[in-house]
Design an enzyme around this catalytic site. Structure first.
Site, PDB file in Angstrom:
ATOM      1  N   GLU A 167       0.860  -1.184   0.000  1.00  0.00           N
ATOM      2  CA  GLU A 167       0.000   0.000   0.000  1.00  0.00           C
ATOM      3  C   GLU A 167       0.898   1.236   0.000  1.00  0.00           C
ATOM      4  O   GLU A 167       1.913   1.263   0.693  1.00  0.00           O
ATOM      5  CB  GLU A 167      -0.897  -0.015   1.243  1.00  0.00           C
ATOM      6  CG  GLU A 167      -1.756   1.220   1.451  1.00  0.00           C
ATOM      7  CD  GLU A 167      -2.688   1.497   0.285  1.00  0.00           C
ATOM      8  OE1 GLU A 167      -2.560   2.592  -0.304  1.00  0.00           O
ATOM      9  OE2 GLU A 167      -3.523   0.627  -0.054  1.00  0.00           O
ATOM     10  N   ASP A 177       5.208   1.593  -3.984  1.00  0.00           N
ATOM     11  CA  ASP A 177       4.522   1.340  -5.246  1.00  0.00           C
ATOM     12  C   ASP A 177       4.585  -0.155  -5.562  1.00  0.00           C
ATOM     13  O   ASP A 177       5.666  -0.751  -5.626  1.00  0.00           O
ATOM     14  CB  ASP A 177       5.213   2.161  -6.338  1.00  0.00           C
ATOM     15  CG  ASP A 177       4.626   1.951  -7.726  1.00  0.00           C
ATOM     16  OD1 ASP A 177       5.238   2.452  -8.687  1.00  0.00           O
ATOM     17  OD2 ASP A 177       3.590   1.299  -7.869  1.00  0.00           O
ATOM     18  N   ASP A 203      -8.458   1.732  -7.770  1.00  0.00           N
ATOM     19  CA  ASP A 203      -9.017   2.991  -8.262  1.00  0.00           C
ATOM     20  C   ASP A 203      -9.518   2.783  -9.687  1.00  0.00           C
ATOM     21  O   ASP A 203      -8.748   2.395 -10.570  1.00  0.00           O
ATOM     22  CB  ASP A 203      -7.953   4.085  -8.222  1.00  0.00           C
ATOM     23  CG  ASP A 203      -8.538   5.485  -8.392  1.00  0.00           C
ATOM     24  OD1 ASP A 203      -9.502   5.618  -9.164  1.00  0.00           O
ATOM     25  OD2 ASP A 203      -8.031   6.422  -7.768  1.00  0.00           O
ATOM     26  N   LYS A 211     -17.586  -2.908   4.583  1.00  0.00           N
ATOM     27  CA  LYS A 211     -18.708  -2.006   4.872  1.00  0.00           C
ATOM     28  C   LYS A 211     -19.111  -1.250   3.607  1.00  0.00           C
ATOM     29  O   LYS A 211     -20.292  -1.052   3.326  1.00  0.00           O
ATOM     30  CB  LYS A 211     -18.311  -1.019   5.972  1.00  0.00           C
ATOM     31  CG  LYS A 211     -18.177  -1.647   7.350  1.00  0.00           C
ATOM     32  CD  LYS A 211     -17.780  -0.608   8.387  1.00  0.00           C
ATOM     33  CE  LYS A 211     -17.621  -1.239   9.761  1.00  0.00           C
ATOM     34  NZ  LYS A 211     -17.172  -0.247  10.772  1.00  0.00           N
ATOM     35  N   PHE A 212     -18.114  -0.831   2.846  1.00  0.00           N
ATOM     36  CA  PHE A 212     -18.361  -0.129   1.592  1.00  0.00           C
ATOM     37  C   PHE A 212     -19.167  -1.003   0.642  1.00  0.00           C
ATOM     38  O   PHE A 212     -20.124  -0.567   0.006  1.00  0.00           O
ATOM     39  CB  PHE A 212     -17.009   0.254   0.973  1.00  0.00           C
ATOM     40  CG  PHE A 212     -17.076   0.711  -0.441  1.00  0.00           C
ATOM     41  CD1 PHE A 212     -17.452   2.003  -0.757  1.00  0.00           C
ATOM     42  CD2 PHE A 212     -16.748  -0.148  -1.490  1.00  0.00           C
ATOM     43  CE1 PHE A 212     -17.501   2.441  -2.071  1.00  0.00           C
ATOM     44  CE2 PHE A 212     -16.799   0.270  -2.801  1.00  0.00           C
ATOM     45  CZ  PHE A 212     -17.181   1.568  -3.082  1.00  0.00           C
TER      46      PHE A 212
END
Length: 240
Positions: free
Chosen positions: A96, A123, A146, A220-221
């Site tokens: 991360e 990265d 993303d 949760k998302f």
């Protein structure tokens, strides 16, 4: 196992090897909480891995030869810690770029007494190139990367033919690349990239997506998305 031909991304570039330059992330540092900062200070020596140390020996890192699962972009680490806790016979490495997430992951792992997890703050493309031996991973996980949903930004998506080939090289024969996204267009692009790549077999019975496996925790998302009628697409491909 393929012989290693370079030590760092920089050396690879000097030798003329292709290294992806477009970043798939934006460096949003955010502010560390006191708990995250304390976890990084107290436990990095125990749980942290450093890109500059180069190629890993998993047996040296974990003290055993259990299969290794690599997760790219673990966010705050909640799901990764849960998976590691639920699978003590596996070793987990998380990658991360965002420091608060790394601090949160380490703090939670220590709180949950999880010992089979190590993390990079770096990265992922460079970690894969410089630190992960070829044909060494049982699983690579990429959950909710993303989506860069604007078409002009699609080139920033981490999943690309080059990335898919890099993952294949790092997976052991029979190892699995598991992706999940809540953007249908990204799921379609992932599926296309995977199906056009040699050396993979789709584990979907319908040759597209799979139901969410029990070992991938429902976030949760994701629960909120389900309530709102949003879809989630999981893909699993095995290296042949």
């Amino acid at each position: 196992m393929t012989e290693r031909t370079h030590k760092t991304v920089e050396q690879a570039e000097q030798e003329g090897k292709y290294i992806r330059k477009v970043r798939s992330f934006v460096k949003r540092e955010g502010r560390l909480t006191k708990g995250q900062a304390a976890a990084l200070d107290l436990y990095w020596q125990e749980m942290g891995l450093n890109h500059e140390d180069g190629l890993l020996s998993f047996e040296s890192v974990f003290g055993n030869d259990n299969p290794v699962v690599l997760e790219i972009g673990f966010g705050m680490g909640t799901s990764l810690v849960e998976m590691a806790k639920n699978a003590p016979s596996l070793n987990f490495i998380g990658v991360e770029v965002h420091r608060p997430g790394v601090g949160a992951c380490i703090a939670l792992a220590k709180e949950q007494e999880v010992t089979n997890l190590r993390v990079y703050q770096h990265d992922a493309i460079e970690v894969l190139a410089d630190c992960i031996p070829d044909e060494s991973l049982a699983t690579v996980q990429l959950f909710f990367p993303d989506p860069w949903h604007k078409k002009k930004h699609h080139k920033r998506r981490i999943v690309s033919p080059e990335f898919v080939e890099t993952i294949r090289q790092k997976l052991a024969i029979g190892g699995v690349f598991h992706m999940a996204t809540d953007w249908e267009n990204y799921a379609e692009c992932m599926l296309e990239d995977m199906q056009s790549s040699l050396g993979y077999k789709n584990l979907s019975e319908t040759n597209d997506y799979i139901p969410r496996p029990d070992n991938r925790p429902l976030t949760k998302f994701e629960q909120r998305g389900h309530r709102l009628g949003h879809g989630v697409w999981d893909l699993q491909f095995k290296r042949t």
